[in-house]
Design a protein around this motif. Structure first.
Motif, mmCIF file in Angstrom:
data_model
loop_
_atom_site.group_PDB
_atom_site.id
_atom_site.type_symbol
_atom_site.label_atom_id
_atom_site.label_comp_id
_atom_site.label_asym_id
_atom_site.label_seq_id
_atom_site.Cartn_x
_atom_site.Cartn_y
_atom_site.Cartn_z
ATOM 1 N N GLY A 1 0.831 -1.199 0.000
ATOM 2 C CA GLY A 1 0.000 0.000 0.000
ATOM 3 C C GLY A 1 0.861 1.243 0.000
ATOM 4 O O GLY A 1 2.081 1.183 0.195
ATOM 5 N N GLU A 2 0.215 2.372 -0.214
ATOM 6 C CA GLU A 2 0.931 3.631 -0.275
ATOM 7 C C GLU A 2 1.575 3.955 1.073
ATOM 8 O O GLU A 2 1.163 3.446 2.121
ATOM 9 N N THR A 3 2.570 4.817 1.034
ATOM 10 C CA THR A 3 3.224 5.226 2.266
ATOM 11 C C THR A 3 2.242 5.980 3.157
ATOM 12 O O THR A 3 1.402 6.745 2.687
ATOM 13 N N GLY A 4 2.331 5.728 4.454
ATOM 14 C CA GLY A 4 1.469 6.416 5.400
ATOM 15 C C GLY A 4 0.113 5.793 5.619
ATOM 16 O O GLY A 4 -0.734 6.383 6.281
ATOM 17 N N THR A 5 -0.129 4.594 5.091
ATOM 18 C CA THR A 5 -1.443 3.966 5.245
ATOM 19 C C THR A 5 -1.574 3.170 6.538
ATOM 20 O O THR A 5 -2.647 2.648 6.829
ATOM 21 N N GLY A 6 -0.494 3.045 7.317
ATOM 22 C CA GLY A 6 -0.588 2.372 8.616
ATOM 23 C C GLY A 6 -0.188 0.918 8.591
ATOM 24 O O GLY A 6 -0.778 0.104 9.310
ATOM 25 N N LYS A 7 0.832 0.579 7.822
ATOM 26 C CA LYS A 7 1.224 -0.825 7.710
ATOM 27 C C LYS A 7 1.764 -1.375 9.032
ATOM 28 O O LYS A 7 1.507 -2.530 9.375
ATOM 29 N N GLU A 8 2.502 -0.558 9.772
ATOM 30 C CA GLU A 8 3.015 -1.046 11.049
ATOM 31 C C GLU A 8 1.882 -1.271 12.051
ATOM 32 O O GLU A 8 1.911 -2.230 12.839
ATOM 33 N N LEU A 9 0.861 -0.425 12.034
ATOM 34 C CA LEU A 9 -0.285 -0.621 12.919
ATOM 35 C C LEU A 9 -1.005 -1.919 12.598
ATOM 36 O O LEU A 9 -1.445 -2.648 13.493
ATOM 37 N N VAL A 10 -1.140 -2.223 11.306
ATOM 38 C CA VAL A 10 -1.797 -3.476 10.909
ATOM 39 C C VAL A 10 -0.947 -4.672 11.325
ATOM 40 O O VAL A 10 -1.473 -5.679 11.814
#
Length: 519
Positions: free
Chosen positions: A233-242
């Motif tokens: 996904g695009e940068t800033g979409t919250g991958k670490e939170l997921v």
């Protein structure tokens, strides 16, 4: 009974030898059952007889680990069948079962209080339920497969039975697994997912848009399954939170969660950080150093920006994924680790594979279960929900009262494309809180004027909507600015500012009203 552990297991029971003999008989009886349904019923019957409880239930997770099913129930010396036997594994109303399942903890309550504990999952009883015991059932790999429950209307010390019943329950689910593998019985019709099953939501994330509900469904498939996950996904979409949500709500929740950004360190340093090193491996290595893979053993390692990992290091990571082996720098020996890898990238790994900068075999190892995170502009009203959340956090941090949101500010946020996604939204809201001198967030507090040219037409349309809204309110109030401001929920000075910015003249409004009245 010569084992030093046996007396500890039965020491709190009134007749330990008689109980041990009865337990052995139940083990033998269950071992002889070759039908899955009878095996489940046999377990709850045995649990009830061994503890003296009127009720015993067996809950099992389905193959996707997203639904908990009541597989068998023994109540008042009879097997029971209930129509609504399925519950999502992230349900909120059955907190007692949820705690046992999600925390992998034995739950023994000697004084059950219906005003404190939600016991809707228990059958109706003329006498209130007083004691409860919930046991997580585990596979050989220590993964939670279900819950064994016993309850009584009498005052019993059910915690004393936890160890022995746990052994009996784990033995039974192991037998169920064997029966399924040899296909001695056909899969029950209820194994098919219910088409109208509600979508699980939450997992500590914010948003109820269709895109996020789809994401929640995908997360539910991997929470309790030991597969590698690739977040894109695009940068800033919250991958670490997921990634953290997958860990915190999955079967490794009690184990370490380790994060490493693959683009933040040079190749040599990244290798030593991930795999560790032995004393003397290189200049300055004056002691042994534990790597991130060892630190995350039995837990989760989140590798952010995996697309920036050097090719030489990709080969070593591939061996970890294939063999579960780690060899520290400066060592000739390898050792095993049990690590779940969650990788993330905003780049197209397939294009990197074609360009020869990312290993194809590693890509397919990582992408067992790819999940693409939606950009913020596709999440609709989630933007406002996230904005309010960030605003509340900022106000609490700054120790100031919570700010109200003007409709114009909300419209401005909804009309902005947010190329930086959630990360940009968070920064914009926090800056607006600092700029807000009053207690209401207005469009001028948000630095969104420098939006891309592609959003200019949309912004102009939003301003036209706002202009029409102000004019209509002024006309309804015969040009009285104070009344119009009250109707719109704005301070009068804010209304004057917006009128000036949108070229609205109160005198023109009053003249128009008089002309309409004469007509």
């Amino acid at each position: 009974m010569n084992s030093p552990e046996a007396p500890l297991m039965f020491s709190q029971l009134p007749q330990p030898l008689r109980y041990a003999q009865a337990l052995l008989e139940h083990f033998s009886r269950l071992a002889g059952l070759t039908d899955s349904r009878r095996l489940c019923q046999g377990l709850v019957e045995s649990a009830s007889q061994l503890t003296g409880c009127e009720l015993s239930q067996l809950y099992l997770l389905d193959d996707t680990h997203t639904q908990l099913t009541l597989a068998a129930e023994w109540h008042e010396n009879n097997w029971q069948i209930r129509e609504q036997a399925g519950l999502p594994s992230d349900y909120h109303r059955e907190q007692l079962l949820q705690y046992c399942l999600c925390q992998n903890q034995i739950l023994a309550i000697d004084t059950l209080d219906s005003s404190l504990h939600d016991t809707a999952f228990l059958p109706d009883s003329a006498t209130p339920w007083r004691t409860l015991l919930c046991l997580p059932l585990l596979s050989e790999a220590r993964h939670v497969l279900g819950v064994l429950l016993t309850a009584s209307t009498q005052s019993l010390r059910l915690g004393n039975f936890a160890d022995s019943l746990g052994l009996l329950g784990n033995f039974t689910v192991s037998q169920l697994g064997l029966l399924q593998r040899v296909d001695t019985v056909p899969a029950p019709a209820t194994a098919e997912p219910a088409p109208d099953r509600p979508c699980p939501s939450g997992y500590g994330l914010i948003g109820n848009s269709p895109a996020m509900r789809t994401l929640y469904q995908l997360l539910g498939k991997v929470l309790h399954n030991p597969v590698n996950v690739l977040l894109t996904g695009e940068t800033g979409t919250g991958k670490e939170l997921v990634a953290r949500a997958i860990h915190d709500y999955g079967f490794r929740r009690t184990r370490p969660f380790v994060v490493q950004n693959c683009a933040s360190l040079p190749e040599n340093l990244l290798e030593s950080e991930m795999f560790g090193y032995r004393k003397g491996a290189f200049s300055g290595a004056d002691r042994d150093h534990t790597g991130l893979l060892d630190a995350a053993d039995t837990g989760t390692l989140f590798l952010d920006e995996i697309g920036d990992m050097p090719l030489s290091l990709q080969a070593k990571l591939l061996r970890v994924l294939q063999e579960g082996e780690v060899r520290p720098l400066g060592s000739t020996d390898t050792h095993k680790v049990d690590v779940r890898i969650i990788a993330a990238t905003h780049r197209d790994l397939k294009l990197l594979v074609e360009a020869g900068t990312f290993r194809e075999d590693l890509y397919y190892r990582l992408a067992h279960f790819p999940i693409e995170l939606p950009p913020l502009q596709e999440r609709g009203q989630d933007i406002l929900q996230l904005a309010r959340h960030f605003a509340e956090q900022a106000c609490v941090f700054l120790q100031r009262p919570l700010c109200r949101w003007s409709q114009a500010a909300e419209s401005q946020l909804l009309g902005y494309p947010f190329p930086g996604n959630v990360r940009e939204l968070k920064g914009v809201v926090e800056r607006a809180i600092l700029l807000c001198d009053g207690n209401e967030l207005l469009p001028e507090h948000f630095s969104l004027e420098d939006a891309a040219d592609t959003s200019r037409n949309l912004r102009e349309r939003l301003e036209q909507v706002e202009r029409n809204l102000l004019i209509e309110s002024l006309r309804r109030n015969q040009g009285n600015q104070t009344s119009a401001a009250t109707e719109l929920g704005l301070p009068r000075r804010t209304l004057l500012y917006r009128m000036q910015r949108l070229n609205i003249c109160a005198a023109d409004i009053r003249s128009r009203e008089k002309a309409d009245a004469r007509q």
